[in-house]
Design a protein around this motif. Structure first.
Motif, PDB file in Angstrom:
ATOM      1  N   ASP A 253      24.794  14.687  -4.922  1.00 11.52           N
ATOM      2  CA  ASP A 253      25.018  14.277  -6.318  1.00 11.52           C
ATOM      3  C   ASP A 253      23.710  14.162  -7.085  1.00 11.52           C
ATOM      4  OD1 ASP A 253      27.716  14.211  -5.878  1.00 11.52           O
ATOM      5  OD2 ASP A 253      27.830  12.038  -5.572  1.00 11.52           O
ATOM      6  N   LEU A 254      22.676  13.618  -6.417  1.00 11.65           N
ATOM      7  CA  LEU A 254      21.370  13.440  -7.044  1.00 11.65           C
ATOM      8  C   LEU A 254      20.748  14.807  -7.383  1.00 11.65           C
ATOM      9  CD1 LEU A 254      19.827  10.828  -7.695  1.00 11.65           C
ATOM     10  CD2 LEU A 254      18.428  11.271  -5.686  1.00 11.65           C
ATOM     11  N   ALA A 255      20.835  15.725  -6.440  1.00 13.74           N
ATOM     12  CA  ALA A 255      20.278  17.069  -6.648  1.00 13.74           C
ATOM     13  C   ALA A 255      21.005  17.772  -7.792  1.00 13.74           C
ATOM     14  CB  ALA A 255      20.388  17.886  -5.367  1.00 13.74           C
ATOM     15  N   LYS A 256      22.318  17.573  -7.850  1.00 12.45           N
ATOM     16  CA  LYS A 256      23.135  18.196  -8.893  1.00 12.45           C
ATOM     17  C   LYS A 256      22.740  17.655 -10.269  1.00 12.45           C
ATOM     18  CE  LYS A 256      27.998  18.847  -9.820  1.00 12.45           C
ATOM     19  NZ  LYS A 256      29.308  18.383  -9.446  1.00 12.45           N
TER      20      LYS A 256
ATOM     21  N   LEU B  63      14.044  12.093  -4.275  1.00 19.09           N
ATOM     22  CA  LEU B  63      14.678  12.019  -2.951  1.00 19.09           C
ATOM     23  C   LEU B  63      13.723  11.565  -1.860  1.00 19.09           C
ATOM     24  CD1 LEU B  63      17.150  15.004  -2.644  1.00 19.09           C
ATOM     25  CD2 LEU B  63      17.627  12.621  -2.184  1.00 19.09           C
ATOM     26  N   LYS B  64      12.457  12.005  -1.937  1.00 15.92           N
ATOM     27  CA  LYS B  64      11.480  11.664  -0.883  1.00 15.92           C
ATOM     28  C   LYS B  64      11.172  10.170  -0.850  1.00 15.92           C
ATOM     29  CE  LYS B  64       9.018  15.947  -1.531  1.00 15.92           C
ATOM     30  NZ  LYS B  64       8.829  16.066  -2.973  1.00 15.92           N
ATOM     31  N   ASP B  65      11.295   9.515  -2.022  1.00 16.83           N
ATOM     32  CA  ASP B  65      10.951   8.100  -2.115  1.00 16.83           C
ATOM     33  C   ASP B  65      12.092   7.158  -1.723  1.00 16.83           C
ATOM     34  OD1 ASP B  65       8.592   9.086  -3.109  1.00 16.83           O
ATOM     35  OD2 ASP B  65       9.192   8.833  -5.200  1.00 16.83           O
ATOM     36  N   ILE B  66      13.269   7.706  -1.525  1.00 13.51           N
ATOM     37  CA  ILE B  66      14.428   6.853  -1.231  1.00 13.51           C
ATOM     38  C   ILE B  66      14.409   6.407   0.230  1.00 13.51           C
ATOM     39  CG2 ILE B  66      16.956   6.772  -1.139  1.00 13.51           C
ATOM     40  CD1 ILE B  66      16.907   8.842  -3.450  1.00 13.51           C
ATOM     41  N   ARG B  67      14.541   5.100   0.418  1.00 14.48           N
ATOM     42  CA  ARG B  67      14.587   4.569   1.783  1.00 14.48           C
ATOM     43  C   ARG B  67      16.045   4.419   2.205  1.00 14.48           C
ATOM     44  NH1 ARG B  67      10.803   0.319  -0.140  1.00 14.48           N
ATOM     45  NH2 ARG B  67       8.735   1.240  -0.050  1.00 14.48           N
ATOM     46  N   VAL B  68      16.312   4.873   3.449  1.00 18.56           N
ATOM     47  CA  VAL B  68      17.675   4.836   3.974  1.00 18.56           C
ATOM     48  C   VAL B  68      17.668   4.112   5.320  1.00 18.56           C
ATOM     49  CG1 VAL B  68      19.668   6.276   4.590  1.00 18.56           C
ATOM     50  CG2 VAL B  68      18.031   7.097   2.915  1.00 18.56           C
ATOM     51  N   ASN B  69      18.718   3.326   5.550  1.00 25.95           N
ATOM     52  CA  ASN B  69      18.922   2.615   6.819  1.00 25.95           C
ATOM     53  C   ASN B  69      17.657   1.916   7.333  1.00 25.95           C
ATOM     54  OD1 ASN B  69      21.612   3.407   6.723  1.00 25.95           O
ATOM     55  ND2 ASN B  69      21.218   5.291   7.811  1.00 25.95           N
ATOM     56  N   GLU B  70      17.119   2.333   8.506  1.00 19.86           N
ATOM     57  CA  GLU B  70      15.980   1.639   9.138  1.00 19.86           C
ATOM     58  C   GLU B  70      14.679   1.741   8.345  1.00 19.86           C
ATOM     59  OE1 GLU B  70      18.158   3.478  10.927  1.00 19.86           O
ATOM     60  OE2 GLU B  70      19.078   1.800  11.983  1.00 19.86           O
ATOM     61  N   ARG B  71      14.609   2.667   7.383  1.00 21.51           N
ATOM     62  CA  ARG B  71      13.371   2.800   6.597  1.00 21.51           C
ATOM     63  C   ARG B  71      13.235   1.702   5.542  1.00 21.51           C
ATOM     64  NH1 ARG B  71      12.755   8.268   3.980  1.00 21.51           N
ATOM     65  NH2 ARG B  71      10.743   7.384   3.437  1.00 21.51           N
ATOM     66  N   ILE B  72      14.322   0.972   5.274  1.00 19.79           N
ATOM     67  CA  ILE B  72      14.278  -0.119   4.293  1.00 19.79           C
ATOM     68  C   ILE B  72      13.463  -1.264   4.898  1.00 19.79           C
ATOM     69  CG2 ILE B  72      15.677  -1.756   2.950  1.00 19.79           C
ATOM     70  CD1 ILE B  72      17.977   0.362   3.163  1.00 19.79           C
TER      71      ILE B  72
END
Length: 198
Positions: A70-73, A3-12
């Motif tokens: 969903d990922l955590a599950k 989860l920490k490595d996933i880039r979302v919105n402006e972080r891409i």
């Protein structure tokens, strides 16, 4: 995927991204990052980079909160079932009722994603009739074929026969013996009523 490595919105950071609509899994195509962000926002969703090493990186338009959940599950389920080995013990002269009970337990373990180790112990003079033990283990193998595949074929080690099964993918598993504790009548080898009473 951490989860920490996933880039979302402006972080891409990519200039261009390949976009997939996460709602209907439809490929939208390659577009500039600002366009992709605009499209995600217009749908009230987030742009998530799911494959950063692809050329161009692949992003999905989804609700980040639901994606995280969903990922955590999935992670929790993986941790919960990974590496658990359940053992089911059989005897050479096991009676039919005990056999079916043990098979139901083995099916249940496989259904929950656990590996199952089948263990058949010989006692005393039973060692003289190893073929009978092999017959029992082969029957177990056949009865569990719709639930798991054999990792380790039946093998005699000392005074016991061992065999290990891994669960089939969830979609391919089909229980032969019903959960309610009753045997599925269609799959019985022969009618127990026909046997003579001991």
């Amino acid at each position: 995927m951490n989860l920490k490595d996933i880039r979302v919105n402006e972080r891409i950071r990519a200039r261009e991204v390949r976009v997939i609509n996460g709602v209907n899994n439809e490929q939208i195509g390659v577009m500039r990052l600002d366009e992709a962000l605009r499209q995600a926002r217009s749908m009230g969703l987030d742009l998530i980079e799911i494959s950063p090493n692809a050329q161009p990186p692949v992003c999905r338009i989804v609700d980040f909160g639901k994606f995280r959940y969903d990922l955590a599950k999935q992670e929790k389920e993986k941790r919960h079932t990974a590496g658990k080995v359940k053992e089911v013990k059989f005897r050479v002269n096991i009676d039919e009722h005990d056999y079916l009970t043990k098979i139901r337990h083995a099916e249940e373990f496989l259904d929950k994603g656990n590996k199952v180790k089948i263990h058949l112990q010989f006692r005393g003079r039973e060692m003289a009739h190893q073929e009978l033990g092999m017959q029992v283990v082969k029957r177990v193998k056949e009865d569990l074929a719709t639930m798991g595949h054999v990792d380790m074929e039946p093998k005699l080690v000392g005074k016991a026969i061992g065999m290990t099964l891994s669960p089939l993918p969830a979609a391919k598993r089909k229980r032969k013996f019903s959960k309610a504790g009753e045997v599925d009548v269609d799959n019985l080898p022969d009618d127990p009523e026909d046997g003579d009473d001991e």
